[in-house]
Scaffold this motif. Structure first.
Motif: not given
Lengths: 63, 353
Positions: B167, B153, B158-159
């Motif tokens: 996250w 991630t 993804w953040n």
């Protein structure tokens, strides 16, 4: 336990393929057109976090 | 930043950083194997596979120790900031080395039985109440799973889509992974070690990581200017703000504001929180005219808190005025991306020279 992990990983692998093909842009429209390499890079996370991502995708579709 | 996604936003600095990391890994593994091989001869000789497993394990543990030290080191001394800019690649490289150790160890120690090697890690006899029979492998697997999720991630996508708080919480798992690895090493390899070197390495690592974190917390608490509830607050003399850097002010509602001096004679205040991963902007520098986050290099213009085109991130800005040499901050945040007059201190700087 082993059966649970096997099922989790197997479903995750299928989900990751779907995610790299279509799901990534449903989750983030600005990612539309992302290259094959970067989508390949996203697959392990999709495999690991598939339940959370599935919920996000379903919520997104519902709204 | 958020404009389009690519696998890696390569720059010359990143190539050099990654090149040095992998060169360091290769040199470490070769030297470790050579020294270990030379010190285990005759009946005590170790197989190349055992040496490689140990080399990867030691390398990954030391890399994780370094990774955990980079953050506090950069807070204690800005000369360490260059290490912080590409820490993500360092982390992924560390995961690859740890994975290599795990794969080789599973092949070497678990694949010659009738049971599935992965299953045998969890079903092989062991007791949590016994030191000599402690199932240390399970702690290694647990740490590796955390490191896998973190590496998987680590991309900006993804953040952006898991949300910064989730996250960040996910990536704070690195401390759990580290603790698990300490147990993994202390209850496994350390008990079998012939010398005290491994014990010294683990103890030194724990003391270093813990000590640096405590020192960084003490320093940041001392450096922050605490302000009372008031629209205008005195943040100190302009002389206290190093050029192209900031001082961090904590205003009454716990919001942190970074007051930057740049180009020698300009002052600007912005939120201390980067839009990317909540990185501490006040610990960054002004590079190419933009406030640059020390974590991943996200940039914002001091005059309006907006990322330069084509990027679209925005942070809150704050008003400033001068009271003699004192810099006064309006603690009420302006909407993200709001331009406001830049405070000029050219006369004061020239008079001081």
């Amino acid at each position: 336990m082993a059966l649970f992990v096997s099922v989790y990983v197997a479903v995750g692998a299928l989900f990751a393929v779907y995610f790299a093909a279509l799901g990534y842009k449903k989750l983030d429209a600005s990612a539309t057109g992302a290259g094959f390499g970067v989508r390949l890079l996203w697959m392990p996370a999709a495999l690991a976090l598939w339940p959370a991502l599935l919920v996000k995708l379903l919520r997104g579709t519902a709204s | 930043m958020s404009h389009g996604y690519v696998a890696v936003q390569w720059s010359r600095k990143k190539w050099v950083y990654d090149g040095l990391v992998w060169l360091g890994i290769a040199v470490f593994v070769v030297v470790f194997m050579a020294v270990s091989s030379a010190s285990h001869s005759g009946l005590e000789a170790l197989s190349p596979m055992t040496l490689l497993i140990r080399a990867f394990a030691t390398c990954a543990f030391l890399m994780l120790t370094l990774i955990l030290c980079i953050g506090p080191l950069a807070r204690l001394d800005t000369r360490f900031l260059p290490l912080l800019y590409n820490r993500r690649h360092f982390g992924v490289s560390m995961f690859v080395v740890a994975l290599a150790h795990a794969v080789l160890a599973i092949i070497w120690y678990h694949s010659f039985g009738v049971e599935n090697p992965l299953v045998s890690i969890f079903t092989s006899p062991g007791s949590y109440e016994s030191i000599s029979d402690f199932p240390f492998q399970r702690f290694g697997v647990f740490a590796l799973l955390i490191l896998f999720v973190m590496a998987a991630t680590s991309h900006d996508y993804w953040n952006a889509n898991l949300g910064a708080p989730f996250w960040k919480a996910l990536h704070m798992g690195v401390y759990l992974a580290y603790a698990s690895l300490v147990v993994h090493v202390a209850s496994g390899a350390m008990l079998q070690a012939e010398t005290g070197l491994l014990t010294a390495m683990v103890l030194g690592s724990v003391l270093l990581v813990g000590g640096l974190h405590i020192a960084a917390v003490i320093k940041s608490k001392g450096a922050q200017v605490q302000c009372e509830a008031s629209d205008w607050v005195d943040v100190g003399s302009w002389r206290d703000i190093p050029n192209d850097q900031a001082i961090v002010v904590q205003v009454a509602n716990d919001e942190r504001v970074a007051v930057f001096r740049y180009e020698g004679h300009k002052l600007a205040a912005v939120s201390n929180v980067c839009q990317h991963q909540n990185g501490p902007l006040g610990e960054g520098r002004v590079i190419d005219g933009c406030i640059t986050c020390p974590w991943h290099g996200f940039q914002y213009r001091p005059e309006d808190g907006r990322s330069p085109a084509p990027f679209t991130e925005k942070i809150a800005t704050f008003g400033l005025r001068l009271d003699g040499e004192r810099v006064m901050l309006n603690s009420v945040a302006l909407p993200e991306g709001t331009a406001r007059p830049i405070t000029l201190i050219k006369d004061l700087v020239e008079a001081a020279q």
